[in-house]
Design an enzyme around this catalytic site. Structure first.
Site, PDB file in Angstrom:
ATOM      1  N   LYS A   1      13.144  53.835  83.287  1.00  0.00           N
ATOM      2  CA  LYS A   1      14.373  53.614  82.671  1.00  0.00           C
ATOM      3  C   LYS A   1      15.525  53.967  83.405  1.00  0.00           C
ATOM      4  O   LYS A   1      16.586  53.306  83.673  1.00  0.00           O
ATOM      5  CB  LYS A   1      14.343  53.962  81.188  1.00  0.00           C
TER       6      LYS A   1
ATOM      7  N   ASP B   1      17.034  49.365  72.684  1.00  0.00           N
ATOM      8  CA  ASP B   1      16.255  50.135  71.487  1.00  0.00           C
ATOM      9  C   ASP B   1      17.263  50.526  70.320  1.00  0.00           C
ATOM     10  O   ASP B   1      16.620  50.479  69.401  1.00  0.00           O
ATOM     11  CB  ASP B   1      15.828  51.579  72.236  1.00  0.00           C
TER      12      ASP B   1
END
Length: 279
Positions: free
Chosen positions: A71, A107
């Protein structure tokens, strides 16, 4: 629908990635809308996240999901970052926009969508987040953006808790697990309770801190009912599992790639089926 020469491909990169539910979720969504897309998983070794982004450019993949440990590397390799991804320094989704690869982080929005769907609005409510890793940071930021009155971060390493709490601005602070008693929303953003780990049967929040009126959310989705959620139910609290966040964050990605309204019911059923649970 079998792939053809015109089929667009989206993928998830991670290491490990064989356990990912993303192919099942997204392929079910593509099929339900009759889209000529397919979704696959690529196991990409640590340190090769930027190289995978080069491959996305070369192959002109339609979309990319990004999971651990890539990420941060992908955040540094995209052409542009969406505001929340820039604040978090982490990307879990890459989408095309006018010829550029844009890094997003879905998220936190996925978590808030799931929470709101099952327990009402966040604004004005006091929240506690256990954990300070990537998922926890995304949740802290999203709760603050959704109008939480307070976001307390609890973590064994204080420096990480401080860093995460700062994402919530003036409503963020570092606390102790005992602060869960006074919170209205309690979130487990650690891996405690996850199947297949040493802490699979453990809970990050003692049951005697939970009460009726609490909303207790666990980001862990396997098992669907963690020890924390079972404790919450015994205490009369509202218990929310991690599957909803998984589906909603995937839905945001799906919409970024395709421009279509994601079929949430289909995606949820596919996720449940993929982990062997009853719908």
């Amino acid at each position: 629908m079998s792939p053809t020469a015109t089929t667009r491909t989206a993928a998830v990169i991670g290491n490990p990635v064989r356990h990912s539910l993303s192919p099942a979720i997204n392929n079910a969504a593509f099929a339900s809308l009759g889209l000529d897309w397919t979704y696959v998983a690529f196991d990409v070794a640590p340190g090769l996240g930027a190289a995978a982004l080069d491959a996305m450019r070369a192959l002109h993949l339609g979309g990319l999901s990004v999971t651990m440990p890539h990420k941060a590397d992908v955040a540094g390799a995209v052409d542009r970052l969406a505001p929340n991804a820039a604040l978090l320094g982490a990307v879990n989704c890459v989408a095309w926009d006018r010829g550029e690869l844009v890094g997003h982080n879905t998220d936190g929005r996925g978590f808030v969508d799931s929470l709101t769907e099952q327990a009402g609005r966040v604004d004005g409510r006091r929240c506690l987040v256990a954990g300070a890793g990537g998922a926890a940071r995304a949740v802290v930021l999203a709760l603050a953006e959704a109008g939480a009155a307070e976001v307390v971060v609890v973590n064994r390493t204080r420096s990480k808790a401080v860093s995460a709490s700062e994402l919530a601005g003036s409503v963020g602070r570092v606390g102790r697990i005992a602060d869960a008693r006074d919170a209205e929303i309690v979130v487990n953003a650690t891996s405690i309770g996850m199947a297949g780990t040493a802490a699979a049967g453990s809970t990050p929040v003692p049951e005697d801190l939970l009460r009726p009126g609490h909303v207790v959310a666990d980001l862990v989705y396997h098992p669907l009912r963690t020890s924390l959620l079972e404790a919450a139910e015994r205490s009369g609290a509202t218990a929310i599992g991690g599957l909803g966040m998984l589906v909603h964050q995937a839905a945001h990605q799906f919409e970024l790639w395709t421009g279509e309204v994601p079929p949430l019911d289909i995606m949820t059923a596919a996720a449940r089926s993929a982990i062997g649970a009853e719908a």
